[in-house]
Scaffold this active site. Structure first.
Site, short mmCIF file in Angstrom:
data_model
loop_
_atom_site.label_atom_id
_atom_site.label_comp_id
_atom_site.label_asym_id
_atom_site.label_seq_id
_atom_site.Cartn_x
_atom_site.Cartn_y
_atom_site.Cartn_z
CE LYS A 11 -11.73 0.35 -7.42
NZ LYS A 11 -10.47 0.22 -6.70
CG ASP A 141 -12.12 4.38 -8.37
OD1 ASP A 141 -11.18 4.46 -9.20
OD2 ASP A 141 -11.95 4.00 -7.19
#
Ligand code: C5P
Length: 299
Positions: A11, A141
Protein backbone atom coordinates in the site's frame (compact mmCIF):
# COMPACT_ATOMS: atom_id res chain seq x y z
CA UNK A 1 -7.34 -28.24 0.13
CA UNK A 2 -3.68 -29.27 0.48
CA UNK A 3 -2.01 -26.17 -1.01
CA UNK A 4 -3.34 -22.60 -1.20
CA UNK A 5 -1.71 -19.64 -2.95
CA UNK A 6 -2.58 -16.04 -2.13
CA UNK A 7 -1.43 -12.81 -3.74
CA UNK A 8 -1.42 -9.74 -1.50
CA UNK A 9 -0.61 -6.11 -2.42
CA UNK A 10 1.46 -3.43 -0.73
CA UNK A 11 0.00 0.00 0.00
CA UNK A 12 0.77 3.67 -0.25
CA UNK A 13 -0.88 6.36 1.90
CA UNK A 14 -2.24 9.23 -0.18
CA UNK A 15 -2.84 11.05 3.08
CA UNK A 16 -1.41 10.19 6.48
CA UNK A 17 -2.58 12.64 9.15
CA UNK A 18 -1.32 11.88 12.64
CA UNK A 19 -3.14 13.04 15.79
CA UNK A 20 -3.05 12.39 19.53
CA UNK A 21 -1.82 9.17 21.13
CA UNK A 22 -4.13 6.80 23.00
CA UNK A 23 -3.40 5.04 26.32
CA UNK A 24 -1.32 2.35 24.53
CA UNK A 25 0.78 4.96 22.70
CA UNK A 26 -0.95 4.45 19.34
CA UNK A 27 -1.72 7.56 17.33
CA UNK A 28 -5.13 8.50 16.06
CA UNK A 29 -4.89 8.52 12.27
CA UNK A 30 -6.82 10.02 9.38
CA UNK A 31 -5.42 8.20 6.36
CA UNK A 32 -6.24 7.25 2.79
CA UNK A 33 -4.76 3.93 1.70
CA UNK A 34 -4.36 2.72 -1.85
CA UNK A 35 -3.39 -0.90 -2.63
CA UNK A 36 -0.81 -1.13 -5.41
CA UNK A 37 0.37 -3.86 -7.78
CA UNK A 38 3.60 -4.54 -5.94
CA UNK A 39 2.60 -7.89 -4.45
CA UNK A 40 3.92 -10.70 -2.26
CA UNK A 41 2.93 -14.30 -3.05
CA UNK A 42 2.12 -16.61 -0.16
CA UNK A 43 1.85 -20.39 -0.44
CA UNK A 44 0.61 -22.53 2.44
CA UNK A 45 0.53 -26.31 2.72
CA UNK A 46 -0.48 -28.67 5.50
CA UNK A 47 1.99 -29.97 8.08
CA UNK A 48 1.31 -32.33 11.00
CA UNK A 49 -0.54 -30.83 13.97
CA UNK A 50 1.46 -28.23 15.88
CA UNK A 51 4.17 -27.73 13.23
CA UNK A 52 4.38 -24.14 11.98
CA UNK A 53 7.20 -23.34 9.54
CA UNK A 54 8.05 -20.23 7.53
CA UNK A 55 10.46 -19.62 4.66
CA UNK A 56 10.90 -16.35 2.81
CA UNK A 57 12.54 -15.61 -0.55
CA UNK A 58 12.99 -12.49 -2.68
CA UNK A 59 13.25 -8.76 -1.88
CA UNK A 60 14.79 -8.18 1.56
CA UNK A 61 14.21 -11.75 2.74
CA UNK A 62 17.66 -11.99 4.36
CA UNK A 63 16.56 -9.34 6.87
CA UNK A 64 13.37 -11.04 8.00
CA UNK A 65 12.97 -13.22 11.09
CA UNK A 66 11.34 -16.60 10.47
CA UNK A 67 10.46 -17.23 14.11
CA UNK A 68 7.37 -16.25 16.09
CA UNK A 69 8.24 -12.56 15.82
CA UNK A 70 7.27 -12.77 12.13
CA UNK A 71 3.72 -11.44 11.72
CA UNK A 72 2.82 -14.16 9.18
CA UNK A 73 3.49 -16.96 11.70
CA UNK A 74 1.61 -15.01 14.35
CA UNK A 75 -1.33 -14.68 11.94
CA UNK A 76 -1.45 -18.45 11.32
CA UNK A 77 -1.31 -19.24 15.04
CA UNK A 78 -3.90 -16.61 15.96
CA UNK A 79 -6.32 -18.06 13.40
CA UNK A 80 -5.67 -21.64 14.57
CA UNK A 81 -6.24 -20.71 18.23
CA UNK A 82 -9.27 -18.51 17.73
CA UNK A 83 -11.07 -21.05 15.53
CA UNK A 84 -9.87 -24.08 17.52
CA UNK A 85 -8.42 -25.78 14.43
CA UNK A 86 -7.61 -29.13 16.05
CA UNK A 87 -5.13 -30.46 13.44
CA UNK A 88 -3.52 -27.08 12.63
CA UNK A 89 -0.02 -27.19 11.18
CA UNK A 90 1.30 -25.27 8.20
CA UNK A 91 4.32 -24.56 6.01
CA UNK A 92 4.21 -20.94 4.84
CA UNK A 93 6.36 -19.79 1.92
CA UNK A 94 6.50 -16.09 1.10
CA UNK A 95 7.89 -14.71 -2.15
CA UNK A 96 8.61 -11.06 -1.32
CA UNK A 97 8.46 -8.09 -3.66
CA UNK A 98 7.16 -5.46 -1.22
CA UNK A 99 10.23 -3.82 0.41
CA UNK A 100 11.01 -4.81 4.00
CA UNK A 101 10.67 -1.87 6.45
CA UNK A 102 9.85 0.34 3.45
CA UNK A 103 6.62 2.01 4.58
CA UNK A 104 4.49 -0.10 2.20
CA UNK A 105 3.14 -2.48 4.87
CA UNK A 106 5.00 -5.54 3.58
CA UNK A 107 4.87 -7.37 6.93
CA UNK A 108 1.20 -6.49 7.39
CA UNK A 109 0.48 -7.70 3.84
CA UNK A 110 2.07 -11.07 4.61
CA UNK A 111 -0.05 -11.35 7.77
CA UNK A 112 -3.23 -10.52 5.82
CA UNK A 113 -2.33 -13.01 3.08
CA UNK A 114 -1.51 -15.74 5.60
CA UNK A 115 -4.84 -15.26 7.40
CA UNK A 116 -6.72 -15.69 4.13
CA UNK A 117 -4.57 -18.61 2.92
CA UNK A 118 -4.78 -20.57 6.19
CA UNK A 119 -8.51 -19.98 6.52
CA UNK A 120 -8.91 -21.74 3.14
CA UNK A 121 -6.31 -24.45 3.92
CA UNK A 122 -7.98 -25.39 7.20
CA UNK A 123 -11.52 -24.76 5.88
CA UNK A 124 -12.13 -22.29 8.69
CA UNK A 125 -15.62 -20.91 8.42
CA UNK A 126 -14.70 -17.23 8.89
CA UNK A 127 -16.33 -14.38 7.00
CA UNK A 128 -14.22 -11.56 5.52
CA UNK A 129 -15.47 -9.36 8.40
CA UNK A 130 -14.31 -11.88 11.01
CA UNK A 131 -10.92 -12.13 9.30
CA UNK A 132 -10.74 -8.34 9.33
CA UNK A 133 -11.27 -8.34 13.13
CA UNK A 134 -8.41 -10.82 13.55
CA UNK A 135 -6.33 -8.70 11.17
CA UNK A 136 -6.82 -5.63 13.38
CA UNK A 137 -5.41 -7.58 16.35
CA UNK A 138 -2.23 -8.23 14.35
CA UNK A 139 -1.57 -4.64 13.26
CA UNK A 140 -3.17 -1.37 12.23
CA UNK A 141 -2.51 -1.81 8.47
CA UNK A 142 -3.45 -5.50 8.23
CA UNK A 143 -7.23 -5.02 7.72
CA UNK A 144 -6.64 -2.75 4.73
CA UNK A 145 -4.48 -5.35 2.97
CA UNK A 146 -7.43 -7.76 3.14
CA UNK A 147 -9.80 -5.11 1.76
CA UNK A 148 -7.64 -3.49 -0.95
CA UNK A 149 -8.76 -0.79 -3.39
CA UNK A 150 -8.74 2.74 -2.00
CA UNK A 151 -10.07 3.37 1.50
CA UNK A 152 -10.17 5.91 4.31
CA UNK A 153 -8.67 4.59 7.55
CA UNK A 154 -9.46 6.07 10.96
CA UNK A 155 -8.80 5.00 14.56
CA UNK A 156 -5.36 3.40 14.43
CA UNK A 157 -5.89 2.97 10.68
CA UNK A 158 -7.94 -0.20 11.11
CA UNK A 159 -11.43 1.33 10.79
CA UNK A 160 -12.01 1.34 7.05
CA UNK A 161 -14.39 3.04 4.71
CA UNK A 162 -13.94 2.22 0.98
CA UNK A 163 -13.55 5.12 -1.46
CA UNK A 164 -15.09 4.59 -4.94
CA UNK A 165 -12.00 5.95 -6.68
CA UNK A 166 -11.89 6.01 -10.46
CA UNK A 167 -8.96 6.33 -12.83
CA UNK A 168 -5.61 4.55 -12.97
CA UNK A 169 -2.84 5.74 -10.69
CA UNK A 170 0.67 5.03 -11.99
CA UNK A 171 3.23 4.99 -9.21
CA UNK A 172 6.99 4.97 -9.26
CA UNK A 173 8.41 3.64 -5.99
CA UNK A 174 12.02 4.50 -5.25
CA UNK A 175 13.35 2.18 -2.57
CA UNK A 176 16.03 3.55 -0.29
CA UNK A 177 19.16 1.88 1.04
CA UNK A 178 18.14 0.35 4.37
CA UNK A 179 14.77 0.54 6.07
CA UNK A 180 13.08 2.62 8.76
CA UNK A 181 11.38 1.22 11.84
CA UNK A 182 7.79 2.45 12.08
CA UNK A 183 7.89 2.93 15.90
CA UNK A 184 11.15 4.91 15.52
CA UNK A 185 9.55 7.25 12.98
CA UNK A 186 6.50 7.78 15.23
CA UNK A 187 8.87 8.47 18.16
CA UNK A 188 10.74 11.07 16.08
CA UNK A 189 7.37 12.59 15.11
CA UNK A 190 6.35 12.78 18.80
CA UNK A 191 9.68 14.30 19.79
CA UNK A 192 9.46 17.11 17.26
CA UNK A 193 5.82 17.70 16.33
CA UNK A 194 2.75 18.93 18.18
CA UNK A 195 -0.43 16.88 17.74
CA UNK A 196 -2.33 17.94 14.65
CA UNK A 197 -5.91 17.50 13.45
CA UNK A 198 -6.44 14.25 11.53
CA UNK A 199 -8.75 15.90 9.00
CA UNK A 200 -8.03 14.70 5.47
CA UNK A 201 -6.86 17.27 2.90
CA UNK A 202 -9.79 19.13 1.43
CA UNK A 203 -10.78 17.90 -2.01
CA UNK A 204 -8.71 14.70 -1.91
CA UNK A 205 -11.65 12.29 -1.78
CA UNK A 206 -13.64 14.13 -4.46
CA UNK A 207 -10.54 14.17 -6.71
CA UNK A 208 -10.20 10.39 -6.21
CA UNK A 209 -13.87 9.80 -6.99
CA UNK A 210 -13.57 11.97 -10.11
CA UNK A 211 -10.39 10.12 -11.13
CA UNK A 212 -8.53 13.42 -11.46
CA UNK A 213 -4.99 12.12 -10.96
CA UNK A 214 -3.41 15.56 -11.42
CA UNK A 215 -5.61 16.98 -8.65
CA UNK A 216 -4.92 13.98 -6.39
CA UNK A 217 -1.18 14.51 -6.97
CA UNK A 218 -1.38 18.07 -5.66
CA UNK A 219 -3.16 16.99 -2.45
CA UNK A 220 -0.91 14.20 -1.15
CA UNK A 221 0.13 14.69 2.48
CA UNK A 222 2.15 12.73 5.02
CA UNK A 223 2.62 14.09 8.55
CA UNK A 224 5.38 11.50 9.15
CA UNK A 225 7.44 12.69 6.20
CA UNK A 226 9.56 15.25 8.08
CA UNK A 227 10.36 12.71 10.80
CA UNK A 228 11.37 10.11 8.19
CA UNK A 229 13.59 12.68 6.43
CA UNK A 230 15.25 13.64 9.71
CA UNK A 231 16.14 9.97 10.24
CA UNK A 232 17.26 9.54 6.59
CA UNK A 233 18.19 12.99 5.20
CA UNK A 234 18.97 11.63 1.70
CA UNK A 235 15.21 11.12 1.20
CA UNK A 236 14.74 14.85 0.71
CA UNK A 237 16.91 14.77 -2.42
CA UNK A 238 15.05 11.76 -3.81
CA UNK A 239 11.73 13.59 -3.41
CA UNK A 240 13.03 16.77 -5.03
CA UNK A 241 14.52 14.79 -7.91
CA UNK A 242 11.22 13.02 -8.62
CA UNK A 243 9.36 16.34 -8.54
CA UNK A 244 11.84 17.95 -10.93
CA UNK A 245 11.53 15.00 -13.29
CA UNK A 246 7.78 15.65 -13.58
CA UNK A 247 5.91 13.66 -10.93
CA UNK A 248 2.36 14.95 -10.26
CA UNK A 249 2.91 14.24 -6.58
CA UNK A 250 5.90 13.14 -4.51
CA UNK A 251 5.58 11.69 -1.03
CA UNK A 252 7.22 9.34 1.43
CA UNK A 253 5.15 6.16 1.66
CA UNK A 254 3.84 5.59 5.20
CA UNK A 255 6.69 5.77 7.71
CA UNK A 256 9.22 5.47 4.86
CA UNK A 257 11.80 5.28 3.55
CA UNK A 258 10.28 4.36 0.16
CA UNK A 259 9.52 7.47 -1.93
CA UNK A 260 6.33 7.37 -4.02
CA UNK A 261 5.82 9.41 -7.20
CA UNK A 262 2.43 9.70 -8.90
CA UNK A 263 1.74 9.87 -12.67
CA UNK A 264 -1.34 9.74 -14.89
CA UNK A 265 0.61 8.19 -17.75
CA UNK A 266 2.51 4.90 -17.75
CA UNK A 267 5.12 5.97 -20.32
CA UNK A 268 5.94 9.05 -18.25
CA UNK A 269 6.23 6.87 -15.12
CA UNK A 270 8.61 4.52 -16.95
CA UNK A 271 10.73 7.45 -18.16
CA UNK A 272 11.11 8.90 -14.65
CA UNK A 273 11.79 5.45 -13.21
CA UNK A 274 14.71 5.02 -15.63
CA UNK A 275 16.13 8.41 -14.59
CA UNK A 276 15.75 7.68 -10.86
CA UNK A 277 17.55 4.34 -11.19
CA UNK A 278 20.92 6.04 -11.67
CA UNK A 279 20.56 8.24 -8.55
CA UNK A 280 22.89 6.98 -5.79
CA UNK A 281 20.29 7.58 -3.04
CA UNK A 282 17.98 5.01 -4.63
CA UNK A 283 18.49 1.26 -4.23
CA UNK A 284 15.92 0.11 -6.77
CA UNK A 285 12.86 1.42 -8.58
CA UNK A 286 9.47 -0.18 -9.37
CA UNK A 287 6.64 1.07 -11.60
CA UNK A 288 3.24 -0.17 -10.44
CA UNK A 289 -0.45 0.74 -10.56
CA UNK A 290 -3.23 1.30 -8.09
CA UNK A 291 -5.81 0.64 -6.97
CA UNK A 292 -5.74 -3.18 -6.96
CA UNK A 293 -7.68 -5.81 -5.00
CA UNK A 294 -6.73 -6.86 -1.48
CA UNK A 295 -5.47 -10.35 -0.59
CA UNK A 296 -6.87 -12.91 -3.04
CA UNK A 297 -6.70 -16.67 -3.43
CA UNK A 298 -5.09 -17.34 -6.81
CA UNK A 299 -4.72 -21.15 -6.67
O1 C5P B 1 -0.17 -1.49 14.39
P1 C5P B 1 1.24 -1.84 14.09
O2 C5P B 1 1.78 -2.92 14.99
O3 C5P B 1 1.53 -2.11 12.64
O4 C5P B 1 2.07 -0.53 14.44
C1 C5P B 1 3.47 -0.54 14.46
C2 C5P B 1 3.94 0.63 15.30
O5 C5P B 1 3.58 1.86 14.66
C3 C5P B 1 3.31 0.71 16.67
O6 C5P B 1 4.06 -0.02 17.60
C4 C5P B 1 3.36 2.19 16.97
O7 C5P B 1 4.67 2.56 17.40
C5 C5P B 1 3.17 2.81 15.61
N1 C5P B 1 1.75 3.19 15.34
C6 C5P B 1 1.21 4.26 16.00
N2 C5P B 1 -0.09 4.62 15.75
C7 C5P B 1 -0.83 3.95 14.83
C8 C5P B 1 -0.27 2.86 14.14
C9 C5P B 1 1.03 2.50 14.42
O8 C5P B 1 1.86 4.91 16.82
N3 C5P B 1 -2.08 4.33 14.61
Amino acid sequence: MSIVQVRVPGKVNLALCVGETDAQGYHELGTVFQAVSLCDDITVSRLPQGEFRLSVTGEGSAFLPIDDTNLALRAAKLLANRYQVTDAGVAITIRKRIPVAGGMAGGSADAAGTLLACSALWAVNASREELRDLAAELGSDVPFLLLGGTAIGTGRGEKLSPVPASGVYHWVFAMAHGGLSTPAVFREFDRTTAAQPTTLPEGLISALVAGDVVDVGSRLVNHLQSAAIRLQPALQRTLILGQRLGALGAIISGSGPTAAFLFDDEEEANRVARELTVFSGVRSVRVVQGPVAGAQIVA
